[in-house]
Design a protein around this motif. Sequence first.
Motif, mmCIF file in Angstrom:
data_model
loop_
_atom_site.group_PDB
_atom_site.id
_atom_site.type_symbol
_atom_site.label_atom_id
_atom_site.label_comp_id
_atom_site.label_asym_id
_atom_site.label_seq_id
_atom_site.Cartn_x
_atom_site.Cartn_y
_atom_site.Cartn_z
ATOM 1 N N LEU A 51 3.662 -2.923 2.406
ATOM 2 C CA LEU A 51 2.622 -3.744 1.801
ATOM 3 C C LEU A 51 1.408 -3.723 2.724
ATOM 4 O O LEU A 51 1.498 -4.134 3.888
ATOM 5 C CB LEU A 51 3.101 -5.182 1.607
ATOM 6 N N GLN A 52 0.299 -3.188 2.224
ATOM 7 C CA GLN A 52 -0.921 -3.132 3.037
ATOM 8 C C GLN A 52 -1.695 -4.430 2.869
ATOM 9 O O GLN A 52 -1.973 -4.874 1.761
ATOM 10 C CB GLN A 52 -1.796 -1.949 2.626
ATOM 11 N N SER A 67 -2.825 -13.114 0.346
ATOM 12 C CA SER A 67 -2.343 -13.050 -1.038
ATOM 13 C C SER A 67 -2.737 -11.750 -1.723
ATOM 14 O O SER A 67 -2.140 -11.368 -2.728
ATOM 15 C CB SER A 67 -2.898 -14.246 -1.835
ATOM 16 N N GLN A 68 -3.755 -11.048 -1.197
ATOM 17 C CA GLN A 68 -4.219 -9.810 -1.802
ATOM 18 C C GLN A 68 -3.624 -8.622 -1.036
ATOM 19 O O GLN A 68 -4.167 -8.163 -0.038
ATOM 20 C CB GLN A 68 -5.756 -9.754 -1.770
ATOM 21 N N VAL A 69 -2.469 -8.135 -1.472
ATOM 22 C CA VAL A 69 -1.807 -7.002 -0.824
ATOM 23 C C VAL A 69 -1.447 -5.985 -1.891
ATOM 24 O O VAL A 69 -1.408 -6.299 -3.080
ATOM 25 C CB VAL A 69 -0.541 -7.432 -0.059
ATOM 26 N N PHE A 70 -1.185 -4.752 -1.474
ATOM 27 C CA PHE A 70 -0.742 -3.743 -2.433
ATOM 28 C C PHE A 70 0.250 -2.807 -1.767
ATOM 29 O O PHE A 70 0.332 -2.695 -0.548
ATOM 30 C CB PHE A 70 -1.925 -2.965 -3.021
ATOM 31 N N VAL A 71 1.020 -2.111 -2.613
ATOM 32 C CA VAL A 71 2.115 -1.261 -2.155
ATOM 33 C C VAL A 71 1.608 0.114 -1.766
ATOM 34 O O VAL A 71 0.778 0.710 -2.472
ATOM 35 C CB VAL A 71 3.198 -1.125 -3.261
ATOM 36 N N GLN A 119 9.071 -9.014 -3.307
ATOM 37 C CA GLN A 119 8.619 -10.348 -3.686
ATOM 38 C C GLN A 119 8.769 -11.349 -2.552
ATOM 39 O O GLN A 119 7.913 -12.201 -2.336
ATOM 40 C CB GLN A 119 9.390 -10.817 -4.933
ATOM 41 N N GLN A 120 9.888 -11.223 -1.808
ATOM 42 C CA GLN A 120 10.082 -12.117 -0.666
ATOM 43 C C GLN A 120 8.996 -11.889 0.382
ATOM 44 O O GLN A 120 8.458 -12.839 0.959
ATOM 45 C CB GLN A 120 11.464 -11.884 -0.058
ATOM 46 N N ALA A 121 8.661 -10.617 0.625
ATOM 47 C CA ALA A 121 7.635 -10.300 1.613
ATOM 48 C C ALA A 121 6.261 -10.785 1.145
ATOM 49 O O ALA A 121 5.465 -11.294 1.938
ATOM 50 C CB ALA A 121 7.609 -8.791 1.866
ATOM 51 N N ARG A 122 5.982 -10.631 -0.152
ATOM 52 C CA ARG A 122 4.708 -11.111 -0.685
ATOM 53 C C ARG A 122 4.580 -12.631 -0.518
ATOM 54 O O ARG A 122 3.498 -13.151 -0.202
ATOM 55 C CB ARG A 122 4.567 -10.738 -2.163
#
Length: 328
Positions: free
Chosen positions: A262-263, A322-326, A310-313
């Motif tokens: 997750l970046q 809150s703004q992350v992407f794979v 989801q746990q990591a998010r």
Amino acid sequence: MIQLFKQARVLGAGAALLTLVTGCASQNAPTTVNANHPPREAAPAASSAPSGSGERYAMSGDAYPIEPPDVSQVPDAQPRIEEPSRAGNRSTYQVWGETYHVLPSASGYTNQGTASWYGEKFHGYATSNGEIYDMYKMSAAHRSLPLPTFARITSLDSGNSVIVRVNDRGPFHSDREIDLSYAAAARLGILDNGTGRVRVEAIDPQQWLANRGGGDKPAPAATSSRAPAPAPSRAPAVASVPAPAAAPARAEPAAGGDEIYLQIAALGNEESAHELQQRLGGELLHSVRVQSDANVHRVQVGPMSPNQEQQARAALGQAGFSQVFVVR
């Protein structure tokens, strides 16, 4: 104004500062000064500072992002009870020979004035309370409100309203009330003009949470190993946060799944990227790495399996990301 940001060129740090002192009051370009760092020049466009110039920032002038993301859906800052930051809250401090006073409390604060915004030059660098400035989040700089303070900012022209978290000092111009992040300014509709008329209203987090059935447990204070300097400094220091005594046990990716990351940030300053890596490494169950490519340093959390995403998010959301992407 956007075209001015993209096309104009800055003549150099010294010339920019002279121009700032003599003519900034009539300009609409976004400006601020960090009480712990050198004054933020009111330059309308970007140019790179020469290597070894001694400047704190890689860019000698602020800039509008060349390819900005859509920030229309960036959520408001969520008021919560926090301890005062350990840096940036001296009762008095000086910038450019002027003495400023920090309020003992934000309770009841309301004022109308001019808002400006600051962007690319300061993105990824330390704010006055030792956090990392992210222009795509809802934050702001203010001369006298305690750090941090949650505040509602309402445009007196459009009626649009946002909630920001004040974690920085500035703007140091008598005609300006507050400096907004790029995202906050975009939501209020003041990017094109560079400034706009606003009303600033401090939010009482305890009352805010009580009205919504929330708890009242204080969040930990923002930390910085640097003592807040009483005047601007030319030292290119980046705030560092002490590592916790014991890091949480690392979560391992489940066998048989594709590993993902997750970046959470792409920064132009390598020191800032590693400082963020160090801070989050003590808070998250997953490892944090920095992937560097030319002048971009990407901070990524992982590896993890897709069923751990989801746990990591959720954990990153608690940490303010809150703004992350794979990425794979």
